[in-house]
Design an enzyme around this catalytic site. Structure first.
Site, PDB file in Angstrom:
ATOM      1  N   LYS A 167       2.780   3.798  11.533  1.00 29.57           N
ATOM      2  CA  LYS A 167       1.699   4.053  10.572  1.00 29.57           C
ATOM      3  C   LYS A 167       1.370   5.551  10.526  1.00 29.57           C
ATOM      4  O   LYS A 167       1.219   6.144   9.463  1.00 29.57           O
ATOM      5  CB  LYS A 167       0.450   3.240  10.932  1.00 29.57           C
ATOM      6  CG  LYS A 167       0.516   1.755  10.525  1.00 29.57           C
ATOM      7  CD  LYS A 167      -0.791   1.055  10.833  1.00 29.57           C
ATOM      8  CE  LYS A 167      -0.736  -0.412  10.450  1.00 29.57           C
ATOM      9  NZ  LYS A 167      -0.886  -0.620   8.978  1.00 29.57           N
ATOM     10  N   LYS A 186     -10.446 -14.090  -2.225  1.00 31.23           N
ATOM     11  CA  LYS A 186     -10.310 -13.099  -3.300  1.00 31.23           C
ATOM     12  C   LYS A 186     -11.439 -13.281  -4.321  1.00 31.23           C
ATOM     13  O   LYS A 186     -11.974 -12.302  -4.850  1.00 31.23           O
ATOM     14  CB  LYS A 186      -8.915 -13.178  -3.932  1.00 31.23           C
ATOM     15  CG  LYS A 186      -7.827 -12.715  -2.963  1.00 31.23           C
ATOM     16  CD  LYS A 186      -6.421 -12.773  -3.510  1.00 31.23           C
ATOM     17  CE  LYS A 186      -5.437 -12.226  -2.471  1.00 31.23           C
ATOM     18  NZ  LYS A 186      -4.031 -12.230  -2.959  1.00 31.23           N
ATOM     19  N   GLY A 221       0.799  -1.227   0.000  1.00 30.26           N
ATOM     20  CA  GLY A 221       0.000   0.000   0.000  1.00 30.26           C
ATOM     21  C   GLY A 221       0.828   1.272   0.000  1.00 30.26           C
ATOM     22  O   GLY A 221       0.552   2.209  -0.755  1.00 30.26           O
ATOM     23  N   HIS A 252       1.107 -22.758  -1.663  1.00 32.78           N
ATOM     24  CA  HIS A 252       1.367 -21.696  -2.648  1.00 32.78           C
ATOM     25  C   HIS A 252       2.652 -21.977  -3.404  1.00 32.78           C
ATOM     26  O   HIS A 252       2.687 -21.904  -4.643  1.00 32.78           O
ATOM     27  CB  HIS A 252       1.462 -20.338  -1.953  1.00 32.78           C
ATOM     28  CG  HIS A 252       0.163 -19.898  -1.348  1.00 32.78           C
ATOM     29  ND1 HIS A 252       0.087 -18.916  -0.396  1.00 32.78           N
ATOM     30  CD2 HIS A 252      -1.125 -20.313  -1.543  1.00 32.78           C
ATOM     31  CE1 HIS A 252      -1.174 -18.739  -0.046  1.00 32.78           C
ATOM     32  NE2 HIS A 252      -1.935 -19.573  -0.733  1.00 32.78           N
ATOM     33  N   ARG A 290      -7.118   5.188   9.417  1.00 31.78           N
ATOM     34  CA  ARG A 290      -8.004   4.448  10.296  1.00 31.78           C
ATOM     35  C   ARG A 290      -7.789   4.841  11.758  1.00 31.78           C
ATOM     36  O   ARG A 290      -6.644   4.894  12.214  1.00 31.78           O
ATOM     37  CB  ARG A 290      -7.793   2.931  10.164  1.00 31.78           C
ATOM     38  CG  ARG A 290      -8.175   2.372   8.807  1.00 31.78           C
ATOM     39  CD  ARG A 290      -8.065   0.852   8.765  1.00 31.78           C
ATOM     40  NE  ARG A 290      -6.736   0.393   9.103  1.00 31.78           N
ATOM     41  CZ  ARG A 290      -6.462  -0.429  10.095  1.00 31.78           C
ATOM     42  NH1 ARG A 290      -7.437  -0.854  10.900  1.00 31.78           N
ATOM     43  NH2 ARG A 290      -5.218  -0.827  10.314  1.00 31.78           N
ATOM     44  N   ARG A 343     -14.464 -10.714  -5.644  1.00 27.70           N
ATOM     45  CA  ARG A 343     -14.772 -10.496  -7.063  1.00 27.70           C
ATOM     46  C   ARG A 343     -16.282 -10.672  -7.313  1.00 27.70           C
ATOM     47  O   ARG A 343     -16.892  -9.870  -8.027  1.00 27.70           O
ATOM     48  CB  ARG A 343     -14.008 -11.503  -7.944  1.00 27.70           C
ATOM     49  CG  ARG A 343     -12.534 -11.231  -8.077  1.00 27.70           C
ATOM     50  CD  ARG A 343     -11.975 -12.046  -9.239  1.00 27.70           C
ATOM     51  NE  ARG A 343     -10.513 -11.886  -9.368  1.00 27.70           N
ATOM     52  CZ  ARG A 343      -9.829 -12.326 -10.423  1.00 27.70           C
ATOM     53  NH1 ARG A 343     -10.465 -12.938 -11.425  1.00 27.70           N
ATOM     54  NH2 ARG A 343      -8.513 -12.163 -10.487  1.00 27.70           N
TER      55      ARG A 343
END
Ligand code: NDP
Ligand code: GFR
Length: 309
Positions: free
Chosen positions: A41, A135, A13, A267, A32, A139
């Protein structure tokens, strides 16, 4: 364009925020309240503000704040966490999808994916398949809400896969011996995270990628594990002892590991034994980022690995 980054202080990000500012977009970053005393952060958000970004207070536990945030922009890019297994952070995005639907003004939404294309992983091994299923759930929500989208499959982050010469449980090159997955000749795609962020921002604001999947598969970075190791050996001047592990022995390790590590093994199996990143052609209705954006001089792995010398 007005671009909102959700998850803007995260590993990917923060790179997306930087890329958006560099591209000259009016860049908004969610701030946030839950970050509380996470000073890293907060300082990162303030550094974005110094660079011209607008900080937007919003919380996943305050639906209206999400609606108000997305109402201010044209494009929403999510970089929500997905590596911390079983954290269900990815499903938090369902609220973001609903907020975008209620607001009604967003011209493009990029959900947090940026890895293996989850649409091609219906038969993925447990428990790692959960990442892909979550994920796909996002979608489904996006498409049922008729929200314009772009899905980005970024392949292997160099930081997690190239630095370690694709050894598990490490982020740096081995010094004496390296484990080859099978014969080590399966092709994967290694991409520097800064390039991934650049391609994401370009794709997010490009009419050519509307409602499409964009694969990041830069030609010079399509490499086998052996080719990556050869690059490292050429740089370091040292030859590593090579040990092979068969698919069967690799998967057998799962039984001794905790569930998060089992997900990782799954993975890695799909990546380095099945070759899931390169065992298909990029076809109709799909795009490849380095072809769309030839102006990006993407980092080659010979250069990427130099920092580890
Ligand atoms: P991070 O773990 O850095 O987290 C990103 C952001 O998620 C955080 O900064 C935070 O946003 C937000 N977040 C985390 N937990 C919560 C929560 N409980 N409530 C609200 N927001 C939360 O993510 P990564 O950068 O590692 O991953 C981003 C994406 O990239 C994921 O989809 C992941 O699957 C993918 N990825 C792919 C890799 C590859 O090799 N292809 C490697 C690693 C990740 P905030 O900034 O607001 O605090
Ligand atoms: C490459 O695409 C993905 C990568 C993806 O679609 C989803 C998740 C990932 C994860 C990898 C495997 O779980 O992001 C980084 C990497 C995390 C990881 C690295 C897990 C276990 C390890 O031992 C590891 O060693 C570097």
């Amino acid at each position: 364009m007005k671009v909102l980054v959700v998850g803007g202080t995260g590993y990917l990000g923060k790179r997306i925020v930087k890329a958006s500012l560099l591209e000259g977009h009016q860049t908004y970053v969610v701030q946030r309240p839950e970050i509380g005393l996470d000073i890293e952060k907060l300082q990162l958000l303030l550094s974005f503000k110094r660079q011209g970004a607008v900080l937007v207070p919003a919380s996943f536990s305050d639906f209206q704040s999400l609606v108000d945030a997305v109402k201010r922009v044209d494009v929403v890019i999510s970089a929500m966490s997905g590596v911390h297994f079983r954290s269900h952070n990815l499903l938090l995005q369902l609220k973001l999808v609903e907020a975008i639907q209620v607001a009604g003004n967003v011209k493009r939404f990029l959900p947090s994916e940026y890895g293996i294309d989850p649409a091609r992983m219906r038969d993925a091994l447990e428990p790692g398949r959960e990442t892909f299923d979550q994920k796909m759930t996002i979608r489904k929500a996006i498409e049922e809400a008729n929200i314009p989208f772009t899905y980005v499959s970024a392949n292997c982050f160099a930081g997690y896969f190239a630095g370690s010469l694709s050894q598990m449980q490490s982020l740096v090159p081995p010094t004496h011996q390296v484990t080859l997955y099978g014969d080590g000749n399966v092709k994967v795609v290694y991409v520097d995270e800064d390039d991934i962020a650049t391609y994401i921002v370009k794709a997010a604001t490009d009419p050519r990628t509307m409602n499409k999947t964009v694969y990041i598969r830069p030609p010079d970075n399509i490499l086998s594990q052996r080719e990556l190791i050869q690059k490292w050996e050429a740089l370091s001047g040292k030859v590593l002892e090579k040990n092979r592990v068969s698919a069967q022995d690799f998967l057998a390790r799962m039984k001794d590991l905790d569930i998060a590590q089992q997900a990782g093994v799954g993975h890695f199996y799909h990546l380095f034994f099945e070759g899931c990143l390169t065992n298909f052609e990029i076809g109709e209705g799909e795009e490849e980022a380095s072809r769309l954006y030839p102006e990006v001089n993407y980092t080659r792995m010979d250069d990427y690995l130099k920092i580890f010398l």
